[in-house]
Write a protein that holds these residues in place. Structure first.
Motif, PDB file in Angstrom:
ATOM      1  N   LEU A 173       6.061 -33.190-140.562  1.00  0.00           N
ATOM      2  CA  LEU A 173       6.114 -32.945-139.119  1.00  0.00           C
ATOM      3  C   LEU A 173       6.217 -31.455-138.792  1.00  0.00           C
ATOM      4  N   SER A 174       7.062 -30.725-139.536  1.00  0.00           N
ATOM      5  CA  SER A 174       7.290 -29.318-139.183  1.00  0.00           C
ATOM      6  C   SER A 174       6.203 -28.401-139.727  1.00  0.00           C
ATOM      7  N   HIS A 175       5.811 -28.605-140.984  1.00  0.00           N
ATOM      8  CA  HIS A 175       4.818 -27.710-141.594  1.00  0.00           C
ATOM      9  C   HIS A 175       3.395 -28.132-141.251  1.00  0.00           C
ATOM     10  N   ASP A 176       3.091 -29.417-141.492  1.00  0.00           N
ATOM     11  CA  ASP A 176       1.703 -29.859-141.328  1.00  0.00           C
ATOM     12  C   ASP A 176       1.324 -30.099-139.872  1.00  0.00           C
ATOM     13  N   LEU A 177       2.206 -30.717-139.110  1.00  0.00           N
ATOM     14  CA  LEU A 177       1.867 -31.006-137.716  1.00  0.00           C
ATOM     15  C   LEU A 177       2.134 -29.801-136.820  1.00  0.00           C
ATOM     16  N   TYR A 178       3.377 -29.288-136.853  1.00  0.00           N
ATOM     17  CA  TYR A 178       3.741 -28.221-135.919  1.00  0.00           C
ATOM     18  C   TYR A 178       3.094 -26.884-136.286  1.00  0.00           C
ATOM     19  N   TYR A 179       3.309 -26.454-137.536  1.00  0.00           N
ATOM     20  CA  TYR A 179       2.840 -25.124-137.931  1.00  0.00           C
ATOM     21  C   TYR A 179       1.318 -25.074-138.115  1.00  0.00           C
ATOM     22  N   LYS A 180       0.760 -26.061-138.796  1.00  0.00           N
ATOM     23  CA  LYS A 180      -0.668 -26.021-139.111  1.00  0.00           C
ATOM     24  C   LYS A 180      -1.552 -26.457-137.942  1.00  0.00           C
ATOM     25  N   MET A 181      -1.008 -27.282-137.033  1.00  0.00           N
ATOM     26  CA  MET A 181      -1.862 -27.839-135.988  1.00  0.00           C
ATOM     27  C   MET A 181      -1.477 -27.410-134.576  1.00  0.00           C
ATOM     28  N   ILE A 182      -0.194 -27.137-134.339  1.00  0.00           N
ATOM     29  CA  ILE A 182       0.239 -26.843-132.966  1.00  0.00           C
ATOM     30  C   ILE A 182       0.495 -25.359-132.753  1.00  0.00           C
ATOM     31  N   ASP A 183       1.311 -24.739-133.617  1.00  0.00           N
ATOM     32  CA  ASP A 183       1.679 -23.333-133.415  1.00  0.00           C
ATOM     33  C   ASP A 183       1.569 -22.560-134.733  1.00  0.00           C
ATOM     34  N   PRO A 184       0.357 -22.082-135.068  1.00  0.00           N
ATOM     35  CA  PRO A 184       0.163 -21.352-136.336  1.00  0.00           C
ATOM     36  C   PRO A 184       0.922 -20.032-136.403  1.00  0.00           C
TER      37      PRO A 184
ATOM     38  N   VAL B 199      11.493 -23.686-140.494  1.00  0.00           N
ATOM     39  CA  VAL B 199      12.544 -24.277-141.326  1.00  0.00           C
ATOM     40  C   VAL B 199      13.608 -24.948-140.453  1.00  0.00           C
ATOM     41  N   THR B 200      13.966 -24.301-139.342  1.00  0.00           N
ATOM     42  CA  THR B 200      14.947 -24.881-138.417  1.00  0.00           C
ATOM     43  C   THR B 200      14.438 -26.193-137.841  1.00  0.00           C
ATOM     44  N   LEU B 201      13.160 -26.214-137.467  1.00  0.00           N
ATOM     45  CA  LEU B 201      12.573 -27.441-136.931  1.00  0.00           C
ATOM     46  C   LEU B 201      12.582 -28.548-137.984  1.00  0.00           C
ATOM     47  N   SER B 202      12.266 -28.184-139.231  1.00  0.00           N
ATOM     48  CA  SER B 202      12.268 -29.173-140.310  1.00  0.00           C
ATOM     49  C   SER B 202      13.661 -29.774-140.489  1.00  0.00           C
ATOM     50  N   LYS B 203      14.681 -28.932-140.428  1.00  0.00           N
ATOM     51  CA  LYS B 203      16.053 -29.419-140.576  1.00  0.00           C
ATOM     52  C   LYS B 203      16.433 -30.365-139.437  1.00  0.00           C
ATOM     53  N   SER B 204      16.041 -30.007-138.223  1.00  0.00           N
ATOM     54  CA  SER B 204      16.370 -30.855-137.070  1.00  0.00           C
ATOM     55  C   SER B 204      15.673 -32.209-137.171  1.00  0.00           C
ATOM     56  N   LEU B 205      14.399 -32.171-137.529  1.00  0.00           N
ATOM     57  CA  LEU B 205      13.644 -33.418-137.666  1.00  0.00           C
ATOM     58  C   LEU B 205      14.203 -34.279-138.789  1.00  0.00           C
ATOM     59  N   LEU B 206      14.677 -33.635-139.848  1.00  0.00           N
ATOM     60  CA  LEU B 206      15.239 -34.358-140.976  1.00  0.00           C
ATOM     61  C   LEU B 206      16.436 -35.201-140.536  1.00  0.00           C
ATOM     62  N   VAL B 207      17.291 -34.621-139.699  1.00  0.00           N
ATOM     63  CA  VAL B 207      18.464 -35.348-139.206  1.00  0.00           C
ATOM     64  C   VAL B 207      18.037 -36.531-138.335  1.00  0.00           C
ATOM     65  N   VAL B 208      17.074 -36.293-137.447  1.00  0.00           N
ATOM     66  CA  VAL B 208      16.615 -37.356-136.544  1.00  0.00           C
ATOM     67  C   VAL B 208      16.012 -38.517-137.337  1.00  0.00           C
ATOM     68  N   VAL B 209      15.136 -38.197-138.268  1.00  0.00           N
ATOM     69  CA  VAL B 209      14.491 -39.245-139.075  1.00  0.00           C
ATOM     70  C   VAL B 209      15.537 -40.010-139.892  1.00  0.00           C
ATOM     71  N   ALA B 210      16.508 -39.299-140.445  1.00  0.00           N
ATOM     72  CA  ALA B 210      17.552 -39.945-141.247  1.00  0.00           C
ATOM     73  C   ALA B 210      18.346 -40.942-140.411  1.00  0.00           C
ATOM     74  N   LEU B 211      18.681 -40.571-139.193  1.00  0.00           N
ATOM     75  CA  LEU B 211      19.450 -41.463-138.317  1.00  0.00           C
ATOM     76  C   LEU B 211      18.638 -42.700-137.934  1.00  0.00           C
ATOM     77  N   ILE B 212      17.343 -42.511-137.671  1.00  0.00           N
ATOM     78  CA  ILE B 212      16.486 -43.659-137.345  1.00  0.00           C
ATOM     79  C   ILE B 212      16.384 -44.594-138.550  1.00  0.00           C
ATOM     80  N   ALA B 213      16.179 -44.010-139.731  1.00  0.00           N
ATOM     81  CA  ALA B 213      16.068 -44.828-140.947  1.00  0.00           C
ATOM     82  C   ALA B 213      17.368 -45.582-141.217  1.00  0.00           C
ATOM     83  N   ALA B 214      18.505 -44.938-140.973  1.00  0.00           N
ATOM     84  CA  ALA B 214      19.795 -45.599-141.183  1.00  0.00           C
ATOM     85  C   ALA B 214      19.962 -46.768-140.221  1.00  0.00           C
ATOM     86  N   TYR B 215      19.523 -46.576-138.993  1.00  0.00           N
ATOM     87  CA  TYR B 215      19.610 -47.668-138.007  1.00  0.00           C
ATOM     88  C   TYR B 215      18.770 -48.860-138.443  1.00  0.00           C
TER      89      TYR B 215
END
Length: 706
Positions: free
Chosen positions: A543-554, A562-578
């Motif tokens: 999501l952070s490298h391939d979608l955001y960096y490579k496709m949305i904001d080069p 890296v900050t975006l990757s960390k934030s997304l990691l927490v969100v995905v982890a919480l969804i997976a735990a649910y």
């Protein structure tokens, strides 16, 4: 100038040697410290340390260790965060890959599958191990030569655009999310056993251990944590097996000699099948299934009759001043009745199926040494059963092999080595470290089955070991016993056991001190955490490298990515735990589904992208969509949980009797066919791309001379 480069190369080699030497010292001390930690806890247990404390100590110590490594390895540098700076030595990358690979399914579920399914369970061992041969031959070294950060990154570069990259992102998220839900489910199961917390709470407690590593340091932290986790999990897996080998045969390496135990298990199976008491239990389950079948013929009348009988019993007890316990039990029986006819149909259909499954010899298990169901020399029904069983065995081996070779979180590991040569060596080390566990799993299954058949069967219910009640309290669906024929003696058919607890309960089954049970649970936790770390990182990076960096904001800065990757990691982890907290399906199905998704989506595109320079962007895009779509459709229409999720009500129609766990069997060839056909009718890739493919395969071929 040549001298300068030679000096730089020498300095680099010296730095690498010093780095490896330092790693050897650190992990040598760490291994010794872990063994000393186990010995100290064992002494404390003998001195009276409560089991609950031992569980908490294991949980806190291991998670605290992983957290410490994560904190020390924290980084915001992109190369360090995504590929650990590409400086992980082959030996340690092999160990980290082994931990990344040996998930909760491998550590917890595989031996349990062999225990329940016998020979058929070997499909997982053959498929997963064979898959690494495909990785070594077809993918790892070539992907390392391309030098990207992720699999979608490779797809975007090789197939000239963001459309293949985007499909790769979706596929990577789908297979990784399915896989990580299984890991978090395993984490919840183990944490619950160690601490006594409720399953749902155990999931989120374990989630903290997952996040603290991958969140802070990305691939660098995950790599060094996974090396530590591998050491814990392999010691934890081997010790109980060595103990059981010594206990049963005085052999410390039962992996080489468990065939003798299998002969004894086979002989005991024949005794159990012929036992009149076992037949009595089977008859009771058959009668229960027939009773539910009779109710389903007229569910409305049956429901009214049940309500009338339950209500009358409650009224009679109250009129006769029955005991409080009897009245409360009668009230619960009334409350538990289905609310309407539709609920009654669902409940009775499930109950009929459950009783029918237990109305078979050996508690529904196939004889351990029997290769396939049915009989190739029997009647027509037996021949068909044999053919279908063999077909599904081979289909599962295929899906697991091809899926292994295409899992994004595994292939990412080979981007972290310093060179292509070390990538190849790393695959060899990976195979060795994985072999240690996979070679042991079949032996563990046979030794545990021998113990159950010879120690538990025939024991009075009031003298059953404490581990049975302890595990029943964790989750009755995983283990439950009931005196079905009311004779006070335990028969095999009176126990329902899930494969997911076989490994975790092995120390208690073998009579080992509880500290070893804690160690095995810590090993299972390490296996689940290590894989979950890699999977969450794969999703966040997609999501952070391939979608955001490579496709949305080069132009996004490294720190922002890296900050975006960390934030997304927490969100995905919480969804997976649910999702995991809902207990959607067993661990093994979720993991196998991830393999089929990865196989169908990535394997054709990766292999053709490396070995066929004519493969085009549209071919890869449509091939990935067709392969993944076919696999997903087949699962959604044939797998019970997914049918209920998507509201599919029409009868199940299996293609060639292939089970949904092997759905990738249909998606992979369709993916190959679509990529080849579409590539041949669309414009060929740019010359630069074709030259790059040639150069990756033949490094000595000069660019521009292809």
């Amino acid at each position: 100038m040549a001298g300068m480069f030679g000096h730089a190369e020498t300095a680099g080699a010296a730095a690498n040697r010093a780095f490896k030497s330092q790693l050897n010292k650190v992990y040598g001390w760490y291994t010794g410290g872990f063994i000393a930690f186990i010995l100290v806890l064992a002494v404390l247990e003998q001195m009276g340390l409560p089991r609950t404390w031992i569980g908490f100590i294991f949980l806190l110590a291991t998670v605290g260790l992983y957290a410490g490594i994560g904190i020390m390895s924290r980084t915001t540098d992109a190369a360090e965060y995504y590929v650990a700076g590409r400086r992980v030595p082959a030996l340690y990358n092999g160990m980290a890959t082994g931990a990344d690979w040996m998930s909760a399914a491998s550590f917890i579920g595989m031996a349990g599958t062999v225990y329940l399914g016998g020979f058929s369970g070997l499909a997982f061992i053959m498929g997963w191990t064979g898959g690494y041969c495909l990785v070594a031959l077809f993918l790892a070294p070539y992907l390392r030569k391309f030098g990207q950060f992720t699999i979608p990154d490779f797809l975007g570069a090789r197939y000239e655009g963001n459309l293949p990259r985007f499909i790769g992102i979706i596929a990577a998220i789908l297979c990784s999310f399915t896989y990580v839900v299984a890991q978090i489910y395993g984490v919840g199961l183990i944490t619950t056993r160690l601490t006594g917390f409720a399953f749902e709470i155990g999931i989120f407690v374990g989630l903290g251990g997952i996040l603290v590593c991958s969140f802070l340091g990305g691939m660098r932290a995950v790599t060094w944590t996974q090396v530590a986790q591998y050491i814990i999990l392999i010691i934890a897996y081997l010790v109980p097996v060595v103990w059981l080998g010594m206990k049963q045969s005085s052999v410390p390496v039962p992996q080489f000699f468990y065939g003798y135990k299998l002969e004894q298990v086979t002989a005991k199976e024949k005794q159990i099948i012929a036992d009149p008491k076992e037949k009595e239990v089977i008859a009771i389950f058959k009668q229960r299934a027939d009773d539910f079948d009779a109710k389903l013929k007229d569910p409305g009348a049956a429901l009214e009759a049940d309500k009338a009988a339950a209500t009358k019993k409650l009224a009679d007890l109250k009129a006769a001043n029955g005991s409080v316990a009897e009245i409360q039990a009668a009230e619960r029986a009334v409350a538990a009745l289905p609310k309407n006819v539709d609920d009654a149909k669902k409940a009775w259909t499930a109950a009929r199926a459950a009783n029918n499954s237990r109305a078979t010899p050996l508690a529904g298990m196939t004889p351990h040494a029997q290769q396939f169901a049915g009989d190739p020399n029997g009647d027509e029904k037996a021949k068909k059963a044999f053919d279908v069983s063999r077909r599904n065995f081979l289909a599962l081996v295929f899906c697991l092999m091809v899926g292994t070779a295409a899992l994004p979180h595994i292939l990412m590991r080979y981007y972290t080595t310093p060179s292509v040569k070390e990538a190849r060596e790393s695959v060899t080390w990976s195979l060795f470290f994985i072999f240690l566990l996979y070679f042991t799993a079949p032996a563990l299954a046979v030794l545990v089955k021998y113990e159950v058949f010879n120690v538990l069967v025939g024991t009075p219910f009031d003298k059953l070991p404490a581990w049975i009640s302890a595990w029943s309290a964790v989750d009755p669906a995983l283990l439950s016993v009931a005196d079905i024929n009311k004779d006070g003696i335990f028969q095999l058919g009176e126990m329902r056991i899930g494969g997911d607890i076989i490994v975790l309960a092995t120390p208690e089954i073998g009579g080992l001190p509880y500290v070893i049970s804690g160690m095995v649970a810590a090993g299972g936790l390490a296996a689940a955490l290590s894989t979950a770390d890699g999977l969450l990182l794969t999703i966040a990076n997609a999501l952070s490298h391939d979608l955001y960096y490579k496709m949305i904001d080069p132009n996004a800065s490294t720190a922002r990515r890296v900050t975006l990757s960390k934030s997304l990691l927490v969100v995905v982890a919480l969804i997976a735990a649910y999702v995991a907290a809902q207990k959607p399906a067993d661990i093994l199905f979720l993991v196998s589904a991830a393999f089929s998704f990865a196989a169908a989506a990535f394997f054709p595109a990766l292999v053709l992208g490396i070995f066929w320079k004519r493969a085009t962007r549209w071919g890869a895009t449509l091939g990935m969509i067709a392969g993944l779509g076919t696999t997903f459709y087949y699962m959604a229409t044939t797998q019970v949980w997914m049918r209920s999720l998507f509201g599919v009500t029409r009868p199940i129609e299996l293609w060639w009797d292939i089970q949904p766990i092997s759905a990738g069997l249909f998606g992979v060839p369709i993916g190959f066919a679509v990529i080849i056909i579409v590539s041949l009718i669309t414009p060929e890739p740019r010359r630069e791309t074709q030259e790059l493919v040639e150069h990756v395969r033949y490094p000595n071929l000069k660019m521009g001379k292809a």
